[in-house]
Design a protein around this motif. Structure first.
Motif, PDB file in Angstrom:
ATOM      1  N   ALA A 113       1.129  -1.122   0.103  1.00  0.00           N
ATOM      2  CA  ALA A 113      -0.201   0.170  -0.157  1.00  0.00           C
ATOM      3  C   ALA A 113       0.870   1.348   0.104  1.00  0.00           C
ATOM      4  O   ALA A 113       0.584   2.257  -0.766  1.00  0.00           O
ATOM      5  CB  ALA A 113      -0.883  -0.032   1.136  1.00  0.00           C
ATOM      6  N   PHE A 114       1.991   1.369   0.692  1.00  0.00           N
ATOM      7  CA  PHE A 114       2.977   2.507   0.709  1.00  0.00           C
ATOM      8  C   PHE A 114       3.363   2.846  -0.370  1.00  0.00           C
ATOM      9  O   PHE A 114       3.502   3.784  -1.026  1.00  0.00           O
ATOM     10  CB  PHE A 114       3.828   2.223   1.832  1.00  0.00           C
ATOM     11  N   GLY A 115       3.915   1.726  -1.305  1.00  0.00           N
ATOM     12  CA  GLY A 115       4.516   1.696  -2.581  1.00  0.00           C
ATOM     13  C   GLY A 115       3.550   2.574  -3.629  1.00  0.00           C
ATOM     14  O   GLY A 115       3.734   3.072  -4.354  1.00  0.00           O
ATOM     15  N   VAL A 116       2.099   1.810  -3.459  1.00  0.00           N
ATOM     16  CA  VAL A 116       1.164   2.328  -4.595  1.00  0.00           C
ATOM     17  C   VAL A 116       0.961   3.640  -4.085  1.00  0.00           C
ATOM     18  O   VAL A 116       0.856   4.505  -5.213  1.00  0.00           O
ATOM     19  CB  VAL A 116       0.008   1.417  -4.481  1.00  0.00           C
ATOM     20  N   ALA A 117       0.667   4.052  -3.069  1.00  0.00           N
ATOM     21  CA  ALA A 117       0.441   5.262  -2.680  1.00  0.00           C
ATOM     22  C   ALA A 117       1.479   6.435  -3.253  1.00  0.00           C
ATOM     23  O   ALA A 117       1.330   7.600  -3.658  1.00  0.00           O
ATOM     24  CB  ALA A 117       0.112   5.696  -1.229  1.00  0.00           C
ATOM     25  N   ALA A 118       2.878   5.932  -3.008  1.00  0.00           N
ATOM     26  CA  ALA A 118       4.009   6.876  -3.399  1.00  0.00           C
ATOM     27  C   ALA A 118       4.131   7.055  -4.867  1.00  0.00           C
ATOM     28  O   ALA A 118       4.221   8.132  -5.296  1.00  0.00           O
ATOM     29  CB  ALA A 118       5.288   6.257  -2.875  1.00  0.00           C
ATOM     30  N   LEU A 119       3.927   5.803  -5.502  1.00  0.00           N
ATOM     31  CA  LEU A 119       3.986   5.898  -7.131  1.00  0.00           C
ATOM     32  C   LEU A 119       2.642   6.929  -7.317  1.00  0.00           C
ATOM     33  O   LEU A 119       3.013   7.675  -8.524  1.00  0.00           O
ATOM     34  CB  LEU A 119       3.968   4.628  -7.617  1.00  0.00           C
ATOM     35  N   VAL A 120       1.635   6.693  -6.968  1.00  0.00           N
ATOM     36  CA  VAL A 120       0.553   7.434  -7.468  1.00  0.00           C
ATOM     37  C   VAL A 120       0.853   8.939  -7.310  1.00  0.00           C
ATOM     38  O   VAL A 120       0.530   9.864  -8.241  1.00  0.00           O
ATOM     39  CB  VAL A 120      -0.891   7.196  -6.714  1.00  0.00           C
ATOM     40  N   CYS A 121       1.115   9.281  -6.077  1.00  0.00           N
ATOM     41  CA  CYS A 121       1.376  10.895  -5.628  1.00  0.00           C
ATOM     42  C   CYS A 121       2.588  11.514  -6.373  1.00  0.00           C
ATOM     43  O   CYS A 121       2.583  12.519  -6.913  1.00  0.00           O
ATOM     44  CB  CYS A 121       1.703  11.033  -4.386  1.00  0.00           C
ATOM     45  N   LEU A 122       3.613  10.735  -6.639  1.00  0.00           N
ATOM     46  CA  LEU A 122       4.841  11.026  -7.281  1.00  0.00           C
ATOM     47  C   LEU A 122       4.410  11.193  -8.992  1.00  0.00           C
ATOM     48  O   LEU A 122       4.764  12.252  -9.378  1.00  0.00           O
ATOM     49  CB  LEU A 122       6.131   9.898  -7.217  1.00  0.00           C
ATOM     50  N   LEU A 123       3.844  10.443  -9.423  1.00  0.00           N
ATOM     51  CA  LEU A 123       3.524  10.446 -10.805  1.00  0.00           C
ATOM     52  C   LEU A 123       2.522  11.601 -11.296  1.00  0.00           C
ATOM     53  O   LEU A 123       2.547  12.382 -12.148  1.00  0.00           O
ATOM     54  CB  LEU A 123       3.028   8.999 -11.675  1.00  0.00           C
ATOM     55  N   LEU A 124       1.517  11.750 -10.269  1.00  0.00           N
ATOM     56  CA  LEU A 124       0.750  12.750 -10.423  1.00  0.00           C
ATOM     57  C   LEU A 124       1.414  14.271 -10.250  1.00  0.00           C
ATOM     58  O   LEU A 124       1.078  15.107 -11.216  1.00  0.00           O
ATOM     59  CB  LEU A 124      -0.527  12.626  -9.425  1.00  0.00           C
ATOM     60  N   VAL A 125       2.176  14.303  -9.319  1.00  0.00           N
ATOM     61  CA  VAL A 125       2.962  15.743  -9.171  1.00  0.00           C
ATOM     62  C   VAL A 125       3.637  15.830 -10.385  1.00  0.00           C
ATOM     63  O   VAL A 125       3.832  16.998 -10.988  1.00  0.00           O
ATOM     64  CB  VAL A 125       3.601  15.662  -7.911  1.00  0.00           C
ATOM     65  N   GLN A 126       4.329  15.041 -10.675  1.00  0.00           N
ATOM     66  CA  GLN A 126       5.173  14.942 -11.753  1.00  0.00           C
ATOM     67  C   GLN A 126       4.691  15.595 -13.251  1.00  0.00           C
ATOM     68  O   GLN A 126       4.942  16.158 -13.812  1.00  0.00           O
ATOM     69  CB  GLN A 126       6.208  13.834 -12.382  1.00  0.00           C
ATOM     70  N   VAL A 127       3.561  14.830 -13.580  1.00  0.00           N
ATOM     71  CA  VAL A 127       2.651  15.121 -14.541  1.00  0.00           C
ATOM     72  C   VAL A 127       2.119  16.376 -14.688  1.00  0.00           C
ATOM     73  O   VAL A 127       2.160  17.468 -15.431  1.00  0.00           O
ATOM     74  CB  VAL A 127       1.652  14.136 -14.897  1.00  0.00           C
ATOM     75  N   THR A 128       1.647  16.883 -13.570  1.00  0.00           N
ATOM     76  CA  THR A 128       0.984  18.326 -13.275  1.00  0.00           C
ATOM     77  C   THR A 128       2.022  19.438 -13.374  1.00  0.00           C
ATOM     78  O   THR A 128       1.776  20.368 -13.847  1.00  0.00           O
ATOM     79  CB  THR A 128       0.071  18.189 -12.064  1.00  0.00           C
ATOM     80  N   ALA A 129       3.111  19.016 -12.525  1.00  0.00           N
ATOM     81  CA  ALA A 129       4.137  20.013 -12.684  1.00  0.00           C
ATOM     82  C   ALA A 129       4.784  20.308 -13.902  1.00  0.00           C
ATOM     83  O   ALA A 129       4.952  21.455 -14.358  1.00  0.00           O
ATOM     84  CB  ALA A 129       5.431  19.599 -11.607  1.00  0.00           C
TER      85      ALA A 129
END
Length: 264
Positions: A113-129
């Motif tokens: 769960a921690f890994g999935v949450a980290a990836l989702v947040c990371l990729l979301l921030v990368q794309v939007t930034a």
């Protein structure tokens, strides 16, 4: 193949990307990690190409879709290597277990769960930034920002390599020659000079250049903080820590560049 060749740029490309190199070059040699920032420059440039299908710069096209294509292309070009390390580190540190047990969790093939949450947040921030960066950029500036972020994430790994390896890690060959202050600070200074000079060359103001320099300074600094925390928890660094440092530092660079578009 000789030892120096196995530690050269072709070996780094074979180890850290999907780009085709001679099979003999895929055997890592001492010093191969020193070429990682150069790999980042090349991968950033290649990952930028798909963006041109949907975005023309200067507000024309879809910058958010272009950003998603760039981030996806970077993941494909690296086989998801750094994203996998990020997920593993998040699971290990998020478990709250002692070092030996946390390392065992990180070696598991599944993602928690921690890994999935980290990836989702990371990729979301990368794309939007990156989308925010591209929305206010020309094509040359957009390309430069992608390349700078990819390179900054990998320069951060050179600083992380100065830490001792975690128990059971096989980083010896990779970090040989990359632990010297000369290697990491030369790469850092070249990155800073490139950020300032190339941002001015792409039509940016002095303020824009200052934001670019700040972005590539902040990325390794945050990477160093993550490395220090992981080293305390795990007793050293390993490949998963390096992967997480690449992704987190790249994200920090993109967010900083997006802030520059807003405030410069």
């Amino acid at each position: 193949m000789t030892g120096p060749a196995r530690g050269g740029p072709l070996a780094a490309l074979g180890l850290f990307s999907v780009l085709p190199v001679p099979a003999s070059a895929r055997v890592p040699g001492a010093g191969v990690l020193r070429w990682l920032p150069l790999v980042g420059v090349l991968l950033g440039a290649l990952a930028f190409v798909p963006a041109l299908a949907v975005w023309r710069g200067e507000g024309e096209g879809s910058p958010l879709l272009a950003a998603a294509l760039v981030v996806g292309a970077l993941a494909l070009l690296t086989r998801g290597l750094h994203l996998d390390g990020t997920a593993d580190l998040a699971d290990g540190l998020g478990s709250g277990r002692p070092a030996e047990q946390a390392l065992a969790i990180m070696r598991r093939p599944d993602v928690g769960a921690f890994g999935v949450a980290a990836l989702v947040c990371l990729l979301l921030v990368q794309v939007t930034a990156l989308g925010a960066v591209l929305a206010g950029s020309s094509r040359p500036t957009g390309l430069l920002c992608v390349v700078l972020a990819a390179a900054a994430g990998r320069v951060a790994v050179l600083h992380a390599a100065a830490r001792p390896a975690a128990p059971g890690s096989s980083l010896g060959v990779l970090v040989a020659g990359a632990r010297t202050p000369v290697a990491r600070w030369t790469a850092t200074l070249l990155l800073l000079a490139g950020a300032a000079g190339l941002r001015l060359a792409t039509g940016g103001s002095v303020g824009d250049a200052a934001w670019a320099v700040a972005a590539v300074l902040l990325a390794p600094a945050v990477g160093a903080g993550l490395t220090a925390h992981a080293a305390r928890r795990l007793g050293g660094v390993n490949g998963d820590v390096f992967g997480a440092v690449v992704e987190v530092a790249t994200t920090v660079a993109l967010v900083s560049l997006a802030a520059g578009v807003t405030w410069a």
